[in-house]
Design a protein around this motif. Structure first.
Motif, PDB file in Angstrom:
ATOM      1  N   SER A 126       0.839  -1.197   0.000  1.00  0.00           N
ATOM      2  CA  SER A 126       0.000   0.000   0.000  1.00  0.00           C
ATOM      3  C   SER A 126       0.871   1.243   0.000  1.00  0.00           C
ATOM      4  N   THR A 127       0.300   2.321  -0.477  1.00  0.00           N
ATOM      5  CA  THR A 127       1.001   3.602  -0.419  1.00  0.00           C
ATOM      6  C   THR A 127       0.532   4.416   0.774  1.00  0.00           C
ATOM      7  N   ALA A 128      -0.446   3.875   1.507  1.00  0.00           N
ATOM      8  CA  ALA A 128      -0.975   4.599   2.657  1.00  0.00           C
ATOM      9  C   ALA A 128      -0.097   4.369   3.879  1.00  0.00           C
ATOM     10  N   ALA A 129       0.010   5.383   4.696  1.00  0.00           N
ATOM     11  CA  ALA A 129       0.781   5.251   5.929  1.00  0.00           C
ATOM     12  C   ALA A 129       0.068   4.315   6.887  1.00  0.00           C
ATOM     13  N   ASP A 130       0.844   3.485   7.593  1.00  0.00           N
ATOM     14  CA  ASP A 130       0.299   2.519   8.539  1.00  0.00           C
ATOM     15  C   ASP A 130       0.720   2.952   9.939  1.00  0.00           C
ATOM     16  N   LEU A 131      -0.181   3.595  10.650  1.00  0.00           N
ATOM     17  CA  LEU A 131       0.125   4.112  11.971  1.00  0.00           C
ATOM     18  C   LEU A 131      -0.002   3.030  13.029  1.00  0.00           C
ATOM     19  N   SER A 132       0.786   3.149  14.083  1.00  0.00           N
ATOM     20  CA  SER A 132       0.614   2.328  15.277  1.00  0.00           C
ATOM     21  C   SER A 132       0.843   3.211  16.486  1.00  0.00           C
ATOM     22  N   VAL A 133       0.339   2.758  17.636  1.00  0.00           N
ATOM     23  CA  VAL A 133       0.533   3.512  18.872  1.00  0.00           C
ATOM     24  C   VAL A 133       0.961   2.539  19.963  1.00  0.00           C
ATOM     25  N   LYS A 134       1.949   2.943  20.731  1.00  0.00           N
ATOM     26  CA  LYS A 134       2.477   2.132  21.828  1.00  0.00           C
ATOM     27  C   LYS A 134       2.176   2.803  23.155  1.00  0.00           C
ATOM     28  N   LEU A 135       1.589   2.045  24.064  1.00  0.00           N
ATOM     29  CA  LEU A 135       1.302   2.506  25.413  1.00  0.00           C
ATOM     30  C   LEU A 135       2.245   1.803  26.381  1.00  0.00           C
TER      31      LEU A 135
END
Length: 328
Positions: A126-135
């Protein structure tokens, strides 16, 4: 007054900046929730740092949580992902942990929220950004209640990280020995996965693995001959899976339902996998297990280091993690 239809989006941010993951707290500051811009979410109870919800972009829950689970800090949570530390079960013959309650104190202690961080990548497909979040969450010997300190009088520090991705959840635990003497620990990520029908589920990745069967008492080590494990009664096994062709290759454990892969669990530096389903009689005997036929909709796949002990010398640290991926 802003009309209901004209309220700004919760994800609105600085002009030109892509929407970012949102992290919020419950009114009583007892829970932390993270939501990705695409809708995936995770909810963590500070009591035990227990993950109690993990949903995909459509709002479908991936974890099983008992309807009778206590979420008020009065007892360990039945469901989600409780943390087992520093002992798995009870160990009356192990001097350091013999006085501790079942599964230790991490799941019944209040943790501190240490903060969040985000990352962004571009998937190959994909060309879309793949965000993640770490807690990140923390628990140290200084934060234990007097009872736990008296039963396990060692100086330690735990950092627990929960990372939410588009199609995955990673939980990792770092254990540091801050004492001037060694201590022994066991750790386990007691993950309750949600399934639609346990009778249509099979588990792969455990073929040829040795295991201890704990149903009806602890058995001598056995070897699983079948490539797939199916559930048709109470199961409580501690597996030691075989690794892949190289020492760094870990064979994933895959949960297949109705012929389709539903979950894939990859371990990192955790040598064991516990597979548990209480079935009818055990579920009926657990006061906080509701509904009583909930065993049909759950399966515990629990990566851990529990067949022996991790001995940490003064100043040493141990880290173990799991990554659970799901398929739509």
């Amino acid at each position: 007054m802003v009309g209901k239809g004209n309220k700004p989006s919760m994800l609105a941010s600085t002009p030109g900046l892509a929407p970012q993951p949102q992290v919020t707290f419950s009114d009583d500051n007892g829970r932390v929730t993270a939501v990705l811009p695409t809708g995936e979410s995770v909810e963590v109870l500070l009591y035990g740092a227990t993950v109690i919800s993990w949903k995909d972009k459509n709002g479908d829950e991936k974890l099983w949580l008992s309807k009778a689970a206590k979420l008020d800090g009065s007892k360990a949570v039945r469901g989600g992902i409780p943390l087992v530390f520093p002992v798995f079960g009870t160990a009356p013959d192990h001097e350091q942990t013999s006085k501790l309650p079942q599964h230790g104190f991490a799941r019944t202690s209040r943790w501190e929220f240490l903060g969040k961080s985000t990352s962004e990548s571009t998937p190959a497909s994909s060309t879309a950004a793949d965000l993640s979040v770490k807690l990140d969450f923390g628990l140290s010997s200084a934060g234990l209640d007097s009872d736990a300190k008296s039963k396990w009088p060692y100086a330690f520090n735990l950092i627990y990280s929960v990372t939410l991705g588009r199609e995955s959840l990673t939980t990792s635990l770092v254990v540091s020995n801050d004492d001037d003497k060694p201590f022994d620990v066991q750790v386990l990520l007691h993950t309750y996965l949600r399934v639609k029908d346990i009778s249509s589920v099979s588990i792969t990745g455990l073929g040829s693995a040795t295991y201890i069967d704990k149903v009806g008492g602890v058995s001598p080590p056995q070897t699983q001959s079948a490539s797939e494990l199916t559930i048709s009664g109470e199961v409580d096994r501690v597996y030691t899976p075989k690794d892949g062709a190289s020492p760094t290759e870990v064979v994933p454990v895959t949960v297949v339902e109705g012929g389709k892969t539903k979950f894939t669990v990859v371990r990192d530096n955790l040598s064991n996998v516990v597979v548990w389903n209480p079935w009818v009689d055990k579920a009926n005997g657990l006061g906080d297990f509701e509904p009583k036929d909930g065993y049909k909709n759950m399966l515990c796949i629990e990566p851990g280091s529990v067949s022996g002990w991790q001995t940490l010398e003064a100043g040493d640290a141990f880290e173990g993690a799991q990554t659970i991926s799901f398929s739509y």
